[in-house]
Design an enzyme around this catalytic site. Structure first.
Site, mmCIF file in Angstrom:
data_model
loop_
_atom_site.group_PDB
_atom_site.id
_atom_site.type_symbol
_atom_site.label_atom_id
_atom_site.label_comp_id
_atom_site.label_asym_id
_atom_site.label_seq_id
_atom_site.Cartn_x
_atom_site.Cartn_y
_atom_site.Cartn_z
ATOM 1 N N ARG A 71 0.825 -1.210 0.000
ATOM 2 C CA ARG A 71 0.000 0.000 0.000
ATOM 3 C C ARG A 71 0.860 1.262 0.000
ATOM 4 N NH1 ARG A 71 -3.819 -0.539 4.833
ATOM 5 N NH2 ARG A 71 -4.566 1.494 4.155
ATOM 6 N N HIS A 120 -6.766 8.014 12.672
ATOM 7 C CA HIS A 120 -6.334 6.621 12.477
ATOM 8 C C HIS A 120 -4.838 6.506 12.175
ATOM 9 C CE1 HIS A 120 -10.725 5.178 11.500
ATOM 10 N NE2 HIS A 120 -10.520 5.402 12.795
ATOM 11 N N CYS A 128 6.961 1.395 17.945
ATOM 12 C CA CYS A 128 7.557 0.176 18.497
ATOM 13 C C CYS A 128 6.449 -0.783 18.939
ATOM 14 C CB CYS A 128 8.452 0.539 19.677
ATOM 15 S SG CYS A 128 9.204 -0.926 20.414
ATOM 16 N N ASN A 216 -21.032 12.208 -0.487
ATOM 17 C CA ASN A 216 -20.561 10.840 -0.690
ATOM 18 C C ASN A 216 -21.130 10.311 -2.006
ATOM 19 O OD1 ASN A 216 -19.006 8.835 1.033
ATOM 20 N ND2 ASN A 216 -20.694 7.568 0.361
ATOM 21 N N GLU A 218 -22.503 7.579 -2.534
ATOM 22 C CA GLU A 218 -23.764 6.852 -2.336
ATOM 23 C C GLU A 218 -24.281 7.086 -0.925
ATOM 24 O OE1 GLU A 218 -22.165 2.996 -3.162
ATOM 25 O OE2 GLU A 218 -21.208 2.870 -1.205
HETATM 26 C C1 BJW Z 1 -16.629 8.492 -2.472
HETATM 27 C C2 BJW Z 1 -15.822 8.583 -3.610
HETATM 28 C C3 BJW Z 1 -15.681 9.859 -4.197
HETATM 29 C C4 BJW Z 1 -15.839 6.540 -2.948
HETATM 30 N N1 BJW Z 1 -16.305 10.908 -3.645
HETATM 31 N N2 BJW Z 1 -17.237 9.536 -1.959
HETATM 32 C C5 BJW Z 1 -20.010 -2.916 16.662
HETATM 33 C C6 BJW Z 1 -20.681 -1.705 16.677
HETATM 34 C C7 BJW Z 1 -19.983 -0.503 16.788
HETATM 35 C C8 BJW Z 1 -18.610 -0.494 16.880
HETATM 36 C C9 BJW Z 1 -17.948 -1.695 16.858
HETATM 37 C C10 BJW Z 1 -18.636 -2.891 16.761
HETATM 38 N N3 BJW Z 1 -17.716 -3.889 16.750
HETATM 39 C C11 BJW Z 1 -16.477 -3.354 16.835
HETATM 40 C C12 BJW Z 1 -16.608 -2.017 16.907
HETATM 41 C C13 BJW Z 1 -15.516 -1.034 17.005
HETATM 42 C C14 BJW Z 1 -14.808 -0.869 15.671
HETATM 43 C C15 BJW Z 1 -15.833 -0.574 14.590
HETATM 44 O O1 BJW Z 1 -16.270 0.540 14.396
HETATM 45 N N4 BJW Z 1 -16.227 -1.579 13.830
HETATM 46 C C16 BJW Z 1 -17.288 -1.440 12.825
HETATM 47 C C17 BJW Z 1 -16.720 -1.685 11.436
HETATM 48 C C18 BJW Z 1 -18.399 -2.386 13.174
HETATM 49 N N5 BJW Z 1 -13.910 0.262 15.851
HETATM 50 C C19 BJW Z 1 -12.713 0.100 16.368
HETATM 51 O O2 BJW Z 1 -12.247 -0.982 16.665
HETATM 52 C C20 BJW Z 1 -11.925 1.382 16.588
HETATM 53 N N6 BJW Z 1 -11.453 1.429 17.915
HETATM 54 C C21 BJW Z 1 -12.275 1.480 18.987
HETATM 55 O O3 BJW Z 1 -13.478 1.458 18.872
HETATM 56 O O4 BJW Z 1 -11.608 1.580 20.174
HETATM 57 C C22 BJW Z 1 -12.358 1.449 21.379
HETATM 58 C C23 BJW Z 1 -12.204 0.031 21.826
HETATM 59 C C24 BJW Z 1 -10.959 -0.429 22.193
HETATM 60 C C25 BJW Z 1 -10.816 -1.731 22.639
HETATM 61 C C26 BJW Z 1 -11.927 -2.585 22.641
HETATM 62 C C27 BJW Z 1 -13.183 -2.100 22.238
HETATM 63 C C28 BJW Z 1 -13.310 -0.784 21.828
HETATM 64 C C29 BJW Z 1 -10.724 1.416 15.673
HETATM 65 C C30 BJW Z 1 -11.089 1.527 14.239
HETATM 66 C C31 BJW Z 1 -9.839 1.477 13.372
HETATM 67 C C32 BJW Z 1 -10.154 1.488 11.905
HETATM 68 N N7 BJW Z 1 -8.968 1.172 11.185
HETATM 69 C C33 BJW Z 1 -8.987 1.207 9.731
HETATM 70 C C34 BJW Z 1 -7.611 0.760 9.207
HETATM 71 C C35 BJW Z 1 -6.563 1.850 9.412
HETATM 72 C C36 BJW Z 1 -5.204 1.410 9.020
HETATM 73 C C37 BJW Z 1 -5.091 1.044 7.576
HETATM 74 O O5 BJW Z 1 -5.434 1.818 6.683
HETATM 75 O O6 BJW Z 1 -4.630 -0.065 7.317
HETATM 76 O O7 BJW Z 1 -9.295 2.546 9.302
HETATM 77 S S1 BJW Z 1 -10.300 0.238 9.012
HETATM 78 C C38 BJW Z 1 -10.678 1.378 7.725
HETATM 79 O O8 BJW Z 1 -12.014 1.905 7.926
HETATM 80 C C39 BJW Z 1 -9.713 2.552 7.916
HETATM 81 C C40 BJW Z 1 -10.602 3.724 7.637
HETATM 82 O O9 BJW Z 1 -10.054 4.900 8.175
HETATM 83 C C41 BJW Z 1 -11.911 3.308 8.236
HETATM 84 C C42 BJW Z 1 -13.097 4.042 7.691
HETATM 85 O O10 BJW Z 1 -13.259 3.792 6.336
HETATM 86 P P1 BJW Z 1 -13.757 4.972 5.371
HETATM 87 O O11 BJW Z 1 -12.756 6.041 5.332
HETATM 88 O O12 BJW Z 1 -15.125 5.335 5.717
HETATM 89 O O13 BJW Z 1 -13.668 4.234 3.941
HETATM 90 P P2 BJW Z 1 -14.728 3.272 3.239
HETATM 91 O O14 BJW Z 1 -13.995 2.553 2.163
HETATM 92 O O15 BJW Z 1 -15.465 2.464 4.210
HETATM 93 O O16 BJW Z 1 -15.781 4.275 2.576
HETATM 94 C C43 BJW Z 1 -15.451 5.115 1.502
HETATM 95 C C44 BJW Z 1 -16.717 5.865 1.101
HETATM 96 O O17 BJW Z 1 -16.359 6.812 0.113
HETATM 97 C C45 BJW Z 1 -17.803 4.967 0.486
HETATM 98 O O18 BJW Z 1 -19.033 5.239 1.120
HETATM 99 C C46 BJW Z 1 -17.833 5.382 -0.985
HETATM 100 O O19 BJW Z 1 -19.141 5.353 -1.520
HETATM 101 C C47 BJW Z 1 -17.319 6.781 -0.932
HETATM 102 N N8 BJW Z 1 -16.598 7.252 -2.143
HETATM 103 N N9 BJW Z 1 -15.313 7.402 -3.959
HETATM 104 C C48 BJW Z 1 -17.069 10.776 -2.591
HETATM 105 N N10 BJW Z 1 -14.920 10.084 -5.381
HETATM 106 ZN ZN ZN Z 2 11.332 -0.188 20.727
#
Ligand code: BJW
Ligand code: ZN
Length: 247
Positions: A71, A120, A128, A216, A218
């Site tokens: 990536r 994020h 580390c 967005n 959609e």
């Molecule tokens: C366009 C377009 C154009 C396309 N113009 N639009 C159940 C319920 C609620 C919460 C949870 C649950 N189970 C677990 C959780 C917590 C979990 C969570 O939310 N999960 C859900 C998925 C269910 N969250 C976490 O774990 C977070 N931490 C947390 O809650 O800590 C507290 C805790 C700690 C310990 C125990 C318990 C709780 C951490 C979340 C970390 C997310 N990490 C990632 C990876 C980052 C590193 C990497 O890149 O490798 O972050 S996952 C990925 O998703 C990335 C993104 O930042 C994140 C969001 O995605 P994003 O940006 O919305 O992208 P897409 O692809 O989903 O959407 C793109 C959109 O753009 C689409 O809608 C398209 O239509 C649109 N689009 N082209 C305009 N031209």
């Molecule tokens: Zn170290």
């Protein structure tokens, strides 16, 4: 139909000095950065549980690092698009404009965005894995010198300084993002609005009295919660709105 909505949003922005923008992967899509969900999204090709959790990393750090190295190489060749550029301009021209991004590609940084909160982390930073006390460091080498890379302080395993599922977001970033919900206009742009806690910010802003809008491709779970949901590419809609703001 968008015409009327774009004008309504522009009118709101014209009369506001405190604006907060939440961005997601869709903002970088036109730069060639893959999104996570939807057609062509990373989670269609790879399983999040295998690559973006601490358990996955402790099971197979090399596999996870190979995915991040791939990536990094892909994103190293990407440049900010007109959506990043408009957001960067607004971050400097509104009296108080905060940009909260979930993106780890740093394209907002490259575009010169002020008041940026990266909830994020960044693909270009490492930390580390054994938490020896070393502060996260920047490493933009493509390719990385060794895989998996190691911590310069203790020689142990290094990890990408991004937030994986199940991990807490950086405390200072959550505090800044939450404070940014105290605004007049809150825009959520290019995010599927499913990953918490970032997805909760728009609701918090609305609760605090902000005018909320979504841009967005959609509809998302946020669409019904915002005052204005505009569907289309951010890289075209934002320059259109910006044009309406300049007299
Ligand atoms: C366009 C377009 C154009 C396309 N113009 N639009 C159940 C319920 C609620 C919460 C949870 C649950 N189970 C677990 C959780 C917590 C979990 C969570 O939310 N999960 C859900 C998925 C269910 N969250 C976490 O774990 C977070 N931490 C947390 O809650 O800590 C507290 C805790 C700690 C310990 C125990 C318990 C709780 C951490 C979340 C970390 C997310 N990490 C990632 C990876 C980052 C590193 C990497 O890149 O490798 O972050 S996952 C990925 O998703 C990335 C993104 O930042 C994140 C969001 O995605 P994003 O940006 O919305 O992208 P897409 O692809 O989903 O959407 C793109 C959109 O753009 C689409 O809608 C398209 O239509 C649109 N689009 N082209 C305009 N031209
Ligand atoms: Zn170290």
């Amino acid at each position: 139909m968008n015409e009327d909505k774009l004008e309504r949003l522009a009118a709101r922005l014209r009369g506001s000095s405190r604006v907060t923008i939440l961005t997601g992967a869709g903002v970088s899509a036109a730069s060639g950065v893959p999104t996570f969900r939807g057609t062509g999204g990373l989670w269609r090709q790879f399983r999040a549980e295998d690559l973006a959790t601490p358990t996955a990393f402790s099971r197979d750090p090399l596999l996870v690092w190979e995915w991040y190295a791939w990536r990094r190489e892909l994103i190293a060749g990407c440049r900010p698009n007109p959506a990043h550029e408009v957001i960067a301009r607004w971050s400097r021209t509104f009296n108080r404009c905060m940009v909260v991004t979930q993106n780890v590609d740093d394209l907002h940084v490259k575009a010169g965005t002020a008041n940026l909160v990266r909830v994020h982390g960044s693909l270009w930073e490492l930390s580390c894995w054994v938490e020896c006390g070393a502060l996260p460091w920047r490493d933009e080498a493509v390719p990385l010198e060794t895989l998996p890379p190691s911590c310069p302080a203790c020689g142990g395993l290094a990890r990408p300084a991004v937030v994986w599922f199940g991990e807490s977001l950086p405390q200072h970033a959550v505090a800044e993002a939450t404070e940014a919900c105290e605004c007049e206009v809150f825009l959520t742009i290019g995010t599927s609005a499913v990953v918490y806690p970032a997805a909760g910010l728009v609701h918090e802003a609305r609760r605090r009295g902000a005018f909320t809008a979504e841009i967005n491709l959609e509809p998302t779970p946020a669409s019904d919660a915002v005052e204005l949901a505009i569907h289309g590419p951010a890289d075209q809609l934002l320059p259109d709105i910006a044009k309406r703001l300049t007299p």
